[in-house]
Enzyme design. Structure first.
Site, PDB file in Angstrom:
ATOM      1  CB  THR A 203       7.259 -11.159  11.948  1.00 43.65           C
ATOM      2  OG1 THR A 203       7.199  -9.921  12.100  1.00 43.65           O
ATOM      3  CG2 THR A 203       8.179 -11.085  13.290  1.00 43.65           C
ATOM      4  CG  ASN A 204       9.865  -9.725   8.212  1.00 41.79           C
ATOM      5  OD1 ASN A 204       9.963  -8.099   8.305  1.00 41.79           O
ATOM      6  ND2 ASN A 204       8.841  -9.889   7.717  1.00 41.79           N
TER       7      ASN A 204
END
Ligand code: CTP
Length: 389
Positions: A203-204
């Site tokens: 993810t980020n």
């Protein structure tokens, strides 16, 4: 802002001191007027202490001989917030009846009005109340639909007043000009999660705050908003939320809603890659020293697809850049056939991903870039929407 808060006789009035405190915390000045029946549910003293002003009531309204208190309050107000609004007060407001301090002040004020009804579900759905609600809307009075929730009667139904934190969010986002009235806006928010196995993902850092701020500001300006998001952040009642996790799910939901929208804003940080095969079981170490190779394939580029597909829709993207902001973002504007790109620096201190503030540059075809200096994402959202118009 100078907010006149009108409290009428509904059990939900017991939550109003918390609302007053929240409005004051947000920098507003609040003065309260209450009906006699509101006094069954909240005391005049607690509202006076929280608002730091005497409360206007039927009993004290003529105490001051120098001025007519309800007219003074009517003229002072920049916003009239009626919370909770009982069926009785709504009926009077819809018909110009002025028989107590709340209804006389409301009839006299030119301030924009937000009505927050709270009542028994059958009183709410009665033909009379519904007709009165339509009349209020005809007079350009904003009515917030009550929530479905546990009523004082002990069962779940529509009639509950939103929590003070939600009412406060409604006030912060309310734009009395309603400049987006009737516009359909589709917004994406948050970082996508790409599963590796049942317990791990890529993810980020995106928090979803910018996209959610845009959704709230658009709904507060009268738009019909659909927010496709990976994060459950507070929104105002007329934002329709759809939760997704991966880029592919986000892609599906955006495309499903695209044909029926006027403006789409892709504020989500979409993972460019996902693994080609998600493991069914937790990935195990194969030896004490061996590494792990993940084979990643590209996700659909949603914004590019929208750029290709658009007919009358206005398509807005973001560009998160760590370097060469304007040059990189301009490439995205062209390559993705967007109508507008909001470029922002990420990775620096206190801006972009995960922070409360943002600093942006707005790019459009054949127009000079417009720089908006660092400020709260909630403020940035309002500026972006005005630019869209
Ligand atoms: N975007 C998208 N689908 C993707 C990747 C990005 O719709 N698979 C959208 C984002 O929501 C944003 C814009 O495209 O509105 C730019 O996203 P950004 O991450 O800045 O750029 P990328 O296109 O991913 O390019 P790069 O990572 O190479 O900078």
């Amino acid at each position: 802002m100078k907010i006149a808060l009108f409290v009428s006789g509904s059990i939900a009035a017991f939550k109003i001191p918390t609302l007053v405190s929240s409005l004051i915390k947000n920098g507003h000045e609040v003065r309260v007027a209450m009906t006699s029946s509101a006094k069954y549910f909240v005391t005049e003293k607690s509202l006076a202490i929280m608002s730091k002003h005497p409360v206007l009531t039927d009993e004290n309204q003529f105490q001051n001989a120098e001025h007519v208190s309800h007219i003074e309050l009517a003229q002072w107000a920049e916003l009239a917030l009626i919370a909770p609004a009982s069926a009785n007060t709504i009926a009077k407001l819809a018909n110009g009846i002025a028989d107590n301090v709340v209804t006389t002040t409301l009839l006299a004020t030119n301030a924009p009005k937000i009505v927050i009804p709270a009542m028994n579900n059958q009183m709410w759905s009665s033909q009379q109340t519904q007709e009165n609600i339509s009349r209020l809307r005809k007079f350009n009075i904003n009515v917030i639909e009550p929530e479905v929730g546990m009523l004082a009667e002990g069962y779940e139904a529509k009639g509950k007043m939103p929590e003070p934190s939600t009412i406060s969010l409604i006030v912060e986002n309310f734009d009395s000009s309603q400049f987006l009235k009737g516009k359909k806006i589709l917004i994406s928010a948050g970082g996508t999660k790409e599963r590796l196995d049942p317990v791990r993902f890529l993810t980020n850092d995106s928090s979803g705050k910018m996209g959610t701020a845009l959704a709230n500001a658009a709904a507060g300006a009268g738009a019909l908003v659909t927010l496709v998001t990976t994060k459950d952040l507070p929104t105002i009642p007329n934002v329709k939320k759809i939760f997704v996790e991966s880029a592919q799910e986000l892609n599906n939901k955006i495309l499903e809603n695209f044909s029926n929208t006027d403006i789409v804003i892709m504020a989500a940080a979409v993972s460019d890659y996902r693994v080609d095969h998600v493991a069914n079981q937790k990935i195990k170490k194969t030896s004490p020293t061996a590494g792990l190779d993940l084979h990643l394939i590209q996700n659909p580029d949603i914004l590019s697809e929208l750029g290709q597909k658009k007919e009358n829709q206005y398509v807005v993207g973001f560009a998160a850049e760590t370097n060469d902001l304007v040059a990189n973002a301009t490439k995205k504007l062209e390559a993705k056939k967007a109508d507008m790109i909001i470029a922002n620096s990420v990775g620096g201190e206190n801006k972009g991903f995960n922070s409360e503030d943002n600093e942006i540059t707005i790019l459009r075809h054949n127009q000079e870039p417009k720089v908006v200096s660092k400020m709260a994402k909630t403020q940035i959202a309002k500026i972006i929407l005005k630019e869209l118009l």
